[in-house]
Design an enzyme around this catalytic site. Structure first.
Site, PDB file in Angstrom:
ATOM      1  N   ARG A 292       6.724   0.581  -0.755  1.00  0.00           N
ATOM      2  CA  ARG A 292       5.985  -0.205   0.206  1.00  0.00           C
ATOM      3  C   ARG A 292       5.009  -1.092  -0.316  1.00  0.00           C
ATOM      4  O   ARG A 292       4.797  -2.649   0.154  1.00  0.00           O
ATOM      5  CB  ARG A 292       5.495   0.406   1.304  1.00  0.00           C
ATOM      6  CG  ARG A 292       4.961  -0.161   2.766  1.00  0.00           C
ATOM      7  CD  ARG A 292       4.320   0.726   3.843  1.00  0.00           C
ATOM      8  NE  ARG A 292       3.292   1.371   3.381  1.00  0.00           N
ATOM      9  CZ  ARG A 292       2.781   2.440   4.263  1.00  0.00           C
ATOM     10  NH1 ARG A 292       3.266   2.695   5.277  1.00  0.00           N
ATOM     11  NH2 ARG A 292       1.657   3.110   3.680  1.00  0.00           N
TER      12      ARG A 292
ATOM     13  N   LYS B  30       1.461  -4.441   4.529  1.00  0.00           N
ATOM     14  CA  LYS B  30       0.246  -3.952   4.695  1.00  0.00           C
ATOM     15  C   LYS B  30      -0.858  -4.618   4.237  1.00  0.00           C
ATOM     16  O   LYS B  30      -1.435  -4.425   2.993  1.00  0.00           O
ATOM     17  CB  LYS B  30       0.133  -2.393   3.885  1.00  0.00           C
ATOM     18  CG  LYS B  30      -0.496  -1.321   4.546  1.00  0.00           C
ATOM     19  CD  LYS B  30      -0.278  -0.083   4.249  1.00  0.00           C
ATOM     20  CE  LYS B  30      -1.408   1.063   4.506  1.00  0.00           C
ATOM     21  NZ  LYS B  30      -1.764   1.206   5.921  1.00  0.00           N
TER      22      LYS B  30
ATOM     23  N   GLU C   3       4.167  -0.748  17.693  1.00  0.00           N
ATOM     24  CA  GLU C   3       3.790   0.450  16.933  1.00  0.00           C
ATOM     25  C   GLU C   3       2.246   0.749  17.630  1.00  0.00           C
ATOM     26  O   GLU C   3       1.748   0.138  18.760  1.00  0.00           O
ATOM     27  CB  GLU C   3       3.522   0.295  15.562  1.00  0.00           C
ATOM     28  CG  GLU C   3       2.752  -1.069  15.123  1.00  0.00           C
ATOM     29  CD  GLU C   3       2.665  -1.456  13.527  1.00  0.00           C
ATOM     30  OE1 GLU C   3       2.695  -0.499  12.819  1.00  0.00           O
ATOM     31  OE2 GLU C   3       2.504  -2.575  13.253  1.00  0.00           O
TER      32      GLU C   3
ATOM     33  N   TYR D  21      -2.790  -3.297   0.685  1.00  0.00           N
ATOM     34  CA  TYR D  21      -3.380  -2.045   0.283  1.00  0.00           C
ATOM     35  C   TYR D  21      -2.536  -0.816   0.669  1.00  0.00           C
ATOM     36  O   TYR D  21      -1.370  -0.959   1.125  1.00  0.00           O
ATOM     37  CB  TYR D  21      -4.630  -1.752   1.123  1.00  0.00           C
ATOM     38  CG  TYR D  21      -4.725  -1.165   2.693  1.00  0.00           C
ATOM     39  CD1 TYR D  21      -4.321  -2.631   3.502  1.00  0.00           C
ATOM     40  CD2 TYR D  21      -4.890  -0.071   3.135  1.00  0.00           C
ATOM     41  CE1 TYR D  21      -4.172  -2.130   4.948  1.00  0.00           C
ATOM     42  CE2 TYR D  21      -4.715   0.196   4.644  1.00  0.00           C
ATOM     43  CZ  TYR D  21      -4.435  -0.927   5.504  1.00  0.00           C
ATOM     44  OH  TYR D  21      -4.258  -0.638   6.782  1.00  0.00           O
TER      45      TYR D  21
HETATM   46  C1  LIG Z   1      -0.247  -0.900  11.523  1.00  0.00           C
HETATM   47  C2  LIG Z   1       0.280   0.609  11.276  1.00  0.00           C
HETATM   48  N1  LIG Z   1       1.159   1.136  11.511  1.00  0.00           N
HETATM   49  C3  LIG Z   1       1.584   2.188  11.067  1.00  0.00           C
HETATM   50  C4  LIG Z   1       0.779   2.677   9.951  1.00  0.00           C
HETATM   51  C5  LIG Z   1       1.392   4.567   9.667  1.00  0.00           C
HETATM   52  O1  LIG Z   1       1.892   4.254   8.448  1.00  0.00           O
HETATM   53  P1  LIG Z   1       1.647   5.460   7.282  1.00  0.00           P
HETATM   54  O2  LIG Z   1       2.427   6.490   7.953  1.00  0.00           O
HETATM   55  O3  LIG Z   1       2.243   5.080   5.941  1.00  0.00           O
HETATM   56  O4  LIG Z   1       0.239   5.948   7.227  1.00  0.00           O
HETATM   57  C6  LIG Z   1      -0.417   2.337   9.700  1.00  0.00           C
HETATM   58  C7  LIG Z   1      -1.209   3.241   8.670  1.00  0.00           C
HETATM   59  O5  LIG Z   1      -2.196   2.893   8.538  1.00  0.00           O
HETATM   60  C8  LIG Z   1      -0.672   1.183  10.349  1.00  0.00           C
HETATM   61  O6  LIG Z   1      -1.997   0.600  10.014  1.00  0.00           O
END
Ligand SMILES: Cc1ncc(COP(=O)(O)O)c(C=O)c1O
Length: 278
Positions: free
Chosen positions: A41, A137, A169, A22
């Protein structure tokens, strides 16, 4: 159609196995934030799970354009999910004759109230027990749900995930540390999702002569950090003021956060008022 009227098969592999990927793409005014980054991505996620991309980038952009036109509003976000579709039998093996299931909707987002955001968030560190494919993702988010629940149970806002004494993260965000005016964030790879907000923060910082280091970040560095931030499309840049019940830096949102958050808001404002097509 209205979301409440949309249905999918119970045999859908997204439902049965979490076999899908997603994207969440913020929209400011009528402009997508970093469409190229999100589509790149998405392609990476699809390649990694061997699911052919059902559309080229222009077709996706037309779909988003249409969806936004039908769901007028201010700041919004597009949620896009692609699963491997519904097979006749429940079987792990991939079969190419079944079409993927594509689902997209517009999410209403409430613009973060800067005053509230600047109050900061409290987090704990938790063991990152996830798999070695966190750059995908994936809609299989049960591990993230469990990790977030550890934070909820501890009475804090979120958790920073630690693998082998290193920061990976957040449960749904990337992590930055500020030490002696230098921004540090772990490098992309299989241990974390390459956040689009992370990229943008790095770019904004570097173009304003702020030093950025993308390198392995030890858990120990969290405890001596001047500032810690968590970044994501929905959260933008959240300052962490408390880590494992100890104050981070001065225990308030730091000066570097104020500076970069301000630049980030300016970027959004420019996007809203720009006249380019999506
Ligand atoms: C596990 C994880 N890391 C990092 C991010 C940050 O990604 P983005 O800046 O593209 O929203 C997300 C966003 O949902 C996430 O689920």
């Amino acid at each position: 159609m209205p979301v409440a009227e949309a249905t999918i098969s119970v045999m859908d592999r997204g439902f049965l196995f979490g076999d899908g990927v997603y994207e969440v793409i913020p929209v400011f005014g009528n402009k997508l934030l970093r469409p190229d980054g999100h589509l790149k991505r998405l392609q990476n996620s699809l390649d990694r799970i061997s699911l052919p991309n059902p559309n080229d980038d222009d077709t996706w952009l037309n779909i988003f354009d249409d969806l936004l036109a039908r769901n007028d509003g201010g700041d919004r976000a597009i949620y896009l999910q692609i699963s491997r579709g519904a097979y006749q039998k429940r079987d792990l093996g991939i079969k190419t004759e079944y079409p993927p299931t594509v689902f997209a909707m517009v999410l209403q987002v409430v613009a973060p109230d800067i005053e509230k955001v600047s109050a900061g968030i409290s987090v704990i560190t938790v063991d990152d027990f996830r798999w070695a494919a966190c750059d995908i993702k994936s809609t299989s988010l049960v591990a993230n749900v469990m990790l977030k629940q550890q934070a909820v149970t501890a009475g804090v806002d979120d958790a920073i995930l630690i693998k082998n004494c290193m920061v990976s993260e957040g449960t749904a965000s990337n992590v930055f540390v500020v030490k002696n005016d230098v921004l540090v964030t772990p490098p992309t790879g299989h241990k974390l999702l390459p956040g689009i907000t992370r990229d943008l923060v790095i770019e904004i910082a570097e173009s304003n002569t702020i030093l950025v280091e993308e390198r392995e970040l030890k858990e120990a560095e969290l405890y001596t950090a001047d500032e810690i931030w968590m970044t994501s499309s929905t959260r933008e840049i959240a300052p962490v003021i408390s880590l494992n019940s100890e104050a981070v830096g001065a225990g308030t949102a730091g000066d570097m956060w104020k500076r970069v958050m301000d630049l980030y808001q300016q970027y959004k404002q420019q996007l809203r008022s720009s006249n380019e097509k999506l």
